[in-house]
Motif scaffolding. Structure first.
Motif, PDB file in Angstrom:
ATOM      1  N   ASP A   1     -14.216  13.075  -2.339  1.00 50.22           N
ATOM      2  CA  ASP A   1     -13.793  12.002  -3.241  1.00 50.22           C
ATOM      3  C   ASP A   1     -14.788  11.828  -4.382  1.00 50.22           C
ATOM      4  O   ASP A   1     -14.404  11.652  -5.544  1.00 50.22           O
ATOM      5  CB  ASP A   1     -13.661  10.695  -2.453  1.00 50.22           C
ATOM      6  CG  ASP A   1     -12.305  10.044  -2.634  1.00 50.22           C
ATOM      7  OD1 ASP A   1     -11.553  10.450  -3.554  1.00 50.22           O
ATOM      8  OD2 ASP A   1     -11.972   9.133  -1.858  1.00 50.22           O
TER       9      ASP A   1
ATOM     10  N   ILE B   1      -8.149  10.868   0.732  1.00 54.46           N
ATOM     11  CA  ILE B   1      -9.035  10.569  -0.386  1.00 54.46           C
ATOM     12  C   ILE B   1      -8.329   9.669  -1.393  1.00 54.46           C
ATOM     13  O   ILE B   1      -7.103   9.564  -1.403  1.00 54.46           O
ATOM     14  CB  ILE B   1      -9.491  11.868  -1.088  1.00 54.46           C
ATOM     15  CG1 ILE B   1      -8.277  12.630  -1.627  1.00 54.46           C
ATOM     16  CG2 ILE B   1     -10.314  12.735  -0.148  1.00 54.46           C
ATOM     17  CD1 ILE B   1      -8.615  13.762  -2.567  1.00 54.46           C
ATOM     18  N   LYS B   2      -9.112   9.030  -2.247  1.00 49.27           N
ATOM     19  CA  LYS B   2      -8.563   8.145  -3.274  1.00 49.27           C
ATOM     20  C   LYS B   2      -8.237   8.886  -4.569  1.00 49.27           C
ATOM     21  O   LYS B   2      -7.344   8.469  -5.314  1.00 49.27           O
ATOM     22  CB  LYS B   2      -9.557   7.013  -3.567  1.00 49.27           C
ATOM     23  CG  LYS B   2      -9.842   6.107  -2.373  1.00 49.27           C
ATOM     24  CD  LYS B   2     -10.875   5.051  -2.736  1.00 49.27           C
ATOM     25  CE  LYS B   2     -11.190   4.159  -1.546  1.00 49.27           C
ATOM     26  NZ  LYS B   2     -12.241   3.141  -1.877  1.00 49.27           N
ATOM     27  N   SER B   3      -8.947   9.961  -4.826  1.00 51.66           N
ATOM     28  CA  SER B   3      -8.858  10.640  -6.124  1.00 51.66           C
ATOM     29  C   SER B   3      -7.691  11.627  -6.162  1.00 51.66           C
ATOM     30  O   SER B   3      -7.865  12.819  -6.441  1.00 51.66           O
ATOM     31  CB  SER B   3     -10.174  11.358  -6.422  1.00 51.66           C
ATOM     32  OG  SER B   3     -11.263  10.482  -6.327  1.00 51.66           O
ATOM     33  N   GLU B   4      -6.495  11.119  -5.938  1.00 45.88           N
ATOM     34  CA  GLU B   4      -5.312  11.990  -5.869  1.00 45.88           C
ATOM     35  C   GLU B   4      -4.987  12.617  -7.215  1.00 45.88           C
ATOM     36  O   GLU B   4      -4.644  13.807  -7.290  1.00 45.88           O
ATOM     37  CB  GLU B   4      -4.111  11.199  -5.364  1.00 45.88           C
ATOM     38  CG  GLU B   4      -2.850  12.033  -5.203  1.00 45.88           C
ATOM     39  CD  GLU B   4      -1.676  11.230  -4.699  1.00 45.88           C
ATOM     40  OE1 GLU B   4      -0.526  11.606  -5.027  1.00 45.88           O
ATOM     41  OE2 GLU B   4      -1.883  10.213  -3.997  1.00 45.88           O
TER      42      GLU B   4
ATOM     43  N   PHE C   1       0.836  -1.199   0.000  1.00 42.13           N
ATOM     44  CA  PHE C   1       0.000   0.000   0.000  1.00 42.13           C
ATOM     45  C   PHE C   1       0.871   1.249   0.000  1.00 42.13           C
ATOM     46  O   PHE C   1       1.724   1.423   0.863  1.00 42.13           O
ATOM     47  CB  PHE C   1      -0.938   0.002   1.210  1.00 42.13           C
ATOM     48  CG  PHE C   1      -1.893  -1.160   1.229  1.00 42.13           C
ATOM     49  CD1 PHE C   1      -3.001  -1.162   0.391  1.00 42.13           C
ATOM     50  CD2 PHE C   1      -1.668  -2.245   2.059  1.00 42.13           C
ATOM     51  CE1 PHE C   1      -3.879  -2.236   0.395  1.00 42.13           C
ATOM     52  CE2 PHE C   1      -2.553  -3.317   2.072  1.00 42.13           C
ATOM     53  CZ  PHE C   1      -3.661  -3.319   1.231  1.00 42.13           C
TER      54      PHE C   1
ATOM     55  N   LYS D   1     -13.888  12.424  -8.262  1.00 42.98           N
ATOM     56  CA  LYS D   1     -14.031  11.270  -9.146  1.00 42.98           C
ATOM     57  C   LYS D   1     -14.929  11.593 -10.332  1.00 42.98           C
ATOM     58  O   LYS D   1     -14.675  11.148 -11.466  1.00 42.98           O
ATOM     59  CB  LYS D   1     -14.602  10.085  -8.366  1.00 42.98           C
ATOM     60  CG  LYS D   1     -14.747   8.814  -9.182  1.00 42.98           C
ATOM     61  CD  LYS D   1     -15.333   7.682  -8.344  1.00 42.98           C
ATOM     62  CE  LYS D   1     -15.525   6.426  -9.178  1.00 42.98           C
ATOM     63  NZ  LYS D   1     -16.138   5.321  -8.375  1.00 42.98           N
TER      64      LYS D   1
ATOM     65  N   THR E   1      -9.722  17.439   1.882  1.00 40.97           N
ATOM     66  CA  THR E   1      -9.025  16.217   1.446  1.00 40.97           C
ATOM     67  C   THR E   1      -8.293  15.519   2.586  1.00 40.97           C
ATOM     68  O   THR E   1      -7.921  14.354   2.455  1.00 40.97           O
ATOM     69  CB  THR E   1      -8.012  16.526   0.328  1.00 40.97           C
ATOM     70  OG1 THR E   1      -6.946  17.316   0.855  1.00 40.97           O
ATOM     71  CG2 THR E   1      -8.678  17.268  -0.819  1.00 40.97           C
TER      72      THR E   1
ATOM     73  N   LYS F   1      -0.155   7.768   1.563  1.00 41.98           N
ATOM     74  CA  LYS F   1      -0.711   9.001   1.024  1.00 41.98           C
ATOM     75  C   LYS F   1       0.223  10.167   1.337  1.00 41.98           C
ATOM     76  O   LYS F   1       0.831  10.238   2.399  1.00 41.98           O
ATOM     77  CB  LYS F   1      -2.085   9.280   1.632  1.00 41.98           C
ATOM     78  CG  LYS F   1      -3.156   8.277   1.242  1.00 41.98           C
ATOM     79  CD  LYS F   1      -3.548   8.435  -0.216  1.00 41.98           C
ATOM     80  CE  LYS F   1      -4.722   7.536  -0.567  1.00 41.98           C
ATOM     81  NZ  LYS F   1      -5.096   7.659  -2.001  1.00 41.98           N
TER      82      LYS F   1
END
Length: 244
Positions: free
Chosen positions: A197, A227-230, A5, A201, A184, A8
């Motif tokens: 996010d 967040i995932k949407s870097e 992983f 996205k 974020t 972040k």
């Protein structure tokens, strides 16, 4: 064992050198932001370390709470800029306002020349309790007067979280969105981070802003994003170059 992983990054690590911020409360004593010239100096000094080069100041215009006017904001802007140290004067780039869409807004829209971020871009906000009943009509009136509405921190309006279709409706109405960067890192809570996010996205975010009011806000830039949407966030940050 090596973790699969990827860690972040800190939010500060995503801010490029020469960044221009379009949402801040740096003018002292004019709203709930900076309380003094000394605090403004400190905020600018710390923002500069992160990578901020210029800041558009956007004090609230909120009747009966922050009775700001175009003339009053501009006067405070130039007064503050003249009193800052030479190294920080260039950071105060421009003065606009964050206009609350309340009952008095239409009268203000019809009777005043409003302060925009750039060209026709008008920064607006809503109550955190509920949107205006006639929101679509207000947006139409804004556009009819020649302004482009830019909604501040759409991710923070909790009433849209269970009804995300409203975000698409606003985009269909040609409303642009400005994300608060601290959303974020979970500064406003996990629900706001989840909405952040979603908006990233869906590529609904047009620009970003710090919405910095005080030193705690600046310090939160050292937190890691959650967040995932870097990639989408990086793209939104890059779009702020439009304001240079």
């Amino acid at each position: 064992m090596i973790s699969i992983f990827k860690s972040k990054p800190k939010l500060s690590a995503l801010i490029p050198g020469g960044f221009i911020d379009i949402h801040s409360h740096l003018l002292p004593g004019i709203d709930d932001g900076s309380k003094s010239l000394e605090e403004t100096e400190t905020l600018l000094r710390q923002l500069k370390v992160i990578g901020f080069e210029k800041c558009i100041t956007t004090p609230h215009t909120l009747p009966e709470i922050w009775e700001n006017t175009r003339e009053g904001i501009l006067q405070k802007f130039y007064e503050t800029k003249s009193q800052l140290s030479e190294s920080h004067q260039p950071m105060l780039h421009h003065a606009a306002s964050e206009y609350m869409l309340d009952d008095s807004f239409i009268d203000r829209l019809q009777s005043e020349k409003l302060l925009t971020l750039k060209d026709d871009l008008l920064l607006i906000e809503m109550s955190y309790m509920n949107p205006p009943l006639a929101l679509k009509d207000i947006i139409f009136e804004i556009q009819l007067k020649g302004y482009q509405p830019l909604l501040a921190h759409p991710e923070r309006y909790l009433f849209y979280h269970p009804n995300t279709k409203m975000y698409a409706t606003l985009k269909d109405l040609d409303v642009k969105f400005q994300l608060n960067l601290l959303s974020t890192v979970g500064y406003y809570g996990p629900k706001v981070a989840a909405a952040t996010d979603f908006l990233l996205k869906e590529n609904f975010i047009d620009f970003v802003g710090s919405d910095v009011h005080h030193l705690k806000h600046v310090g939160a830039f050292e937190n890691k994003i959650m967040i995932k949407s870097e990639d989408q966030l990086r793209s939104a940050i890059e779009r702020n170059t439009y304001f240079k």
